[in-house]
Enzyme design. Structure first.
Site, PDB file in Angstrom:
ATOM      1  N   GLY A  11       0.755  -1.377   0.170  1.00 16.59           N
ATOM      2  CA  GLY A  11       0.061  -0.037   0.041  1.00 16.59           C
ATOM      3  C   GLY A  11       0.961   1.301  -0.085  1.00 16.59           C
ATOM      4  N   ASN A  13       1.708   2.997  -2.592  1.00 18.56           N
ATOM      5  CA  ASN A  13       0.995   3.824  -3.631  1.00 18.56           C
ATOM      6  C   ASN A  13      -0.401   4.559  -2.928  1.00 18.56           C
ATOM      7  OD1 ASN A  13       2.264   4.496  -6.340  1.00 18.56           O
ATOM      8  ND2 ASN A  13       2.585   2.285  -5.917  1.00 18.56           N
ATOM      9  N   ARG A  62     -14.311 -15.803 -10.686  1.00 13.63           N
ATOM     10  CA  ARG A  62     -13.721 -14.316 -10.971  1.00 13.63           C
ATOM     11  C   ARG A  62     -14.990 -13.466 -11.051  1.00 13.63           C
ATOM     12  NH1 ARG A  62      -8.586 -12.427 -11.978  1.00 13.63           N
ATOM     13  NH2 ARG A  62      -7.726 -14.700 -12.303  1.00 13.63           N
ATOM     14  N   MET A  87      -3.605  -6.477  -7.128  1.00 13.78           N
ATOM     15  CA  MET A  87      -3.103  -7.440  -8.008  1.00 13.78           C
ATOM     16  C   MET A  87      -3.874  -8.522  -8.445  1.00 13.78           C
ATOM     17  SD  MET A  87      -0.055  -6.221  -8.074  1.00 13.78           S
ATOM     18  CE  MET A  87       0.829  -7.164  -8.893  1.00 13.78           C
ATOM     19  N   ARG A  88      -5.045  -8.350  -9.132  1.00 10.08           N
ATOM     20  CA  ARG A  88      -6.041  -9.147  -9.673  1.00 10.08           C
ATOM     21  C   ARG A  88      -6.667  -8.552 -10.997  1.00 10.08           C
ATOM     22  NH1 ARG A  88      -8.226 -13.406  -7.436  1.00 10.08           N
ATOM     23  NH2 ARG A  88     -10.100 -13.035  -8.666  1.00 10.08           N
ATOM     24  N   ASN A 104      -4.977   2.763 -12.900  1.00  8.62           N
ATOM     25  CA  ASN A 104      -4.343   1.921 -12.327  1.00  8.62           C
ATOM     26  C   ASN A 104      -2.943   2.478 -12.533  1.00  8.62           C
ATOM     27  OD1 ASN A 104      -3.220  -0.890 -11.610  1.00  8.62           O
ATOM     28  ND2 ASN A 104      -2.324  -1.131 -13.690  1.00  8.62           N
ATOM     29  N   HIS A 106       1.114   1.138 -13.264  1.00  7.20           N
ATOM     30  CA  HIS A 106       1.794  -0.109 -13.505  1.00  7.20           C
ATOM     31  C   HIS A 106       3.369   0.130 -13.553  1.00  7.20           C
ATOM     32  CE1 HIS A 106       2.761  -3.794 -15.739  1.00  7.20           C
ATOM     33  NE2 HIS A 106       3.391  -3.252 -16.503  1.00  7.20           N
ATOM     34  N   THR A 138      -9.304  -0.684 -18.981  1.00  3.01           N
ATOM     35  CA  THR A 138      -9.983  -1.251 -20.060  1.00  3.01           C
ATOM     36  C   THR A 138     -10.006  -2.605 -19.893  1.00  3.01           C
ATOM     37  OG1 THR A 138      -8.171  -1.150 -21.773  1.00  3.01           O
ATOM     38  CG2 THR A 138      -9.929   0.833 -21.622  1.00  3.01           C
ATOM     39  N   GLN A 170       8.923   7.242  -8.234  1.00  2.00           N
ATOM     40  CA  GLN A 170       7.995   8.039  -9.322  1.00  2.00           C
ATOM     41  C   GLN A 170       6.638   7.575  -9.235  1.00  2.00           C
ATOM     42  OE1 GLN A 170       9.817  10.483 -10.462  1.00  2.00           O
ATOM     43  NE2 GLN A 170      11.663  10.067  -9.530  1.00  2.00           N
TER      44      GLN A 170
END
Ligand code: GAR
Length: 211
Positions: A11, A13, A62, A87-88, A104, A106, A138, A170
């Site tokens: 956590g 971020n 899912r 992470m899903r 998100n 990445h 998306t 960053q």
């Protein structure tokens, strides 16, 4: 702007988002984790933000997990849902439900190195610049419209961990920045950011140019 954050672990971020300044226009409604032992849950609670756990392992598939997750999220009526180390892989139905309001971070300069183990793969590929991306989500994983990226040099003696740490610093800068832009209405659905001055000659060169 009402925001729900989804996490799976540390956590950091999420913490950067919670601690940034938004001029009073952002309200963090809840942090939801799919793992009960996610360290970020304590950090969120210490910041006075509500937390919830919804363990994906309790669901048969899912689609049923994602449906339950959407129900929990929608109870907060968020304007924006943020994946901060969540992470899903999400179902297309879930992603479409949050079209243009799901973002998100990445740990790579997309479209390079989508997926996992991005830092080790960047080192193996020998790239001299690596970095991070904030993008709209998306249905196709890591392929949504890019809103912002930050590049860092790859150093000769880097390990995946040292490179990850440089990139993470960053991530912590550009993720809150993007949230601020969203709150100000500066980002369109294609990821284009208006009202921000562009610097066409700004370049990070690696190895650096020597005069
Ligand atoms: C971050 O580096 C984030 O970019 C990455 O997981 C880490 C989470 O760290 N996300 C992904 O790989 C998503 N596919 P954090 O929990 O300390 O924010």
């Amino acid at each position: 702007m009402r925001v729900v954050i989804l996490i799976s672990g540390r956590g950091s971020n999420m913490q950067a988002l919670l601690e940034a300044e938004y001029g009073g226009v952002v309200e963090f409604c809840c942090v939801i984790s799919n793992k009960a032992d996610a360290a970020g849950l304590q950090v969120a609670a210490a910041h006075g933000v509500a937390t919830e756990v919804l363990e994906h392992r309790a669901f048969a598939d899912r689609a049923s997990f994602d449906a339950a997750l959407a129900q929990r999220i929608d109870a907060y009526q968020p304007d924006v849902v943020v994946l901060a180390g969540f992470m899903r892989v999400l179902t297309a139905d879930f992603v479409r439900h949050y079209a243009h309001r799901l973002i998100n971070v990445h740990p790579a300069l997309l479209p390079a190195f989508s997926g996992l183990d991005t830092h080790a793969r960047a080192l193996a590929a020998g790239v001299k610049l690596h970095g991070c991306t904030v993008h709209f989500v998306t249905p196709e994983v890591d392929a949504g419209p890019i809103i912002a990226q930050a590049a860092v040099p790859v150093l000769a003696d880097d390990t995946p961990d040292s490179l990850a740490a440089r990139v993470l610093r960053q991530e912590h800068r550009i993720f809150p920045m993007v949230l601020r832009w969203l709150a100000q209405g500066w980002v369109n659905g294609n990821g284009r950011v208006n009202s921000v001055p562009m610097m066409p000659d700004a370049a990070l060169v690696s190895p650096p140019l020597m005069d």
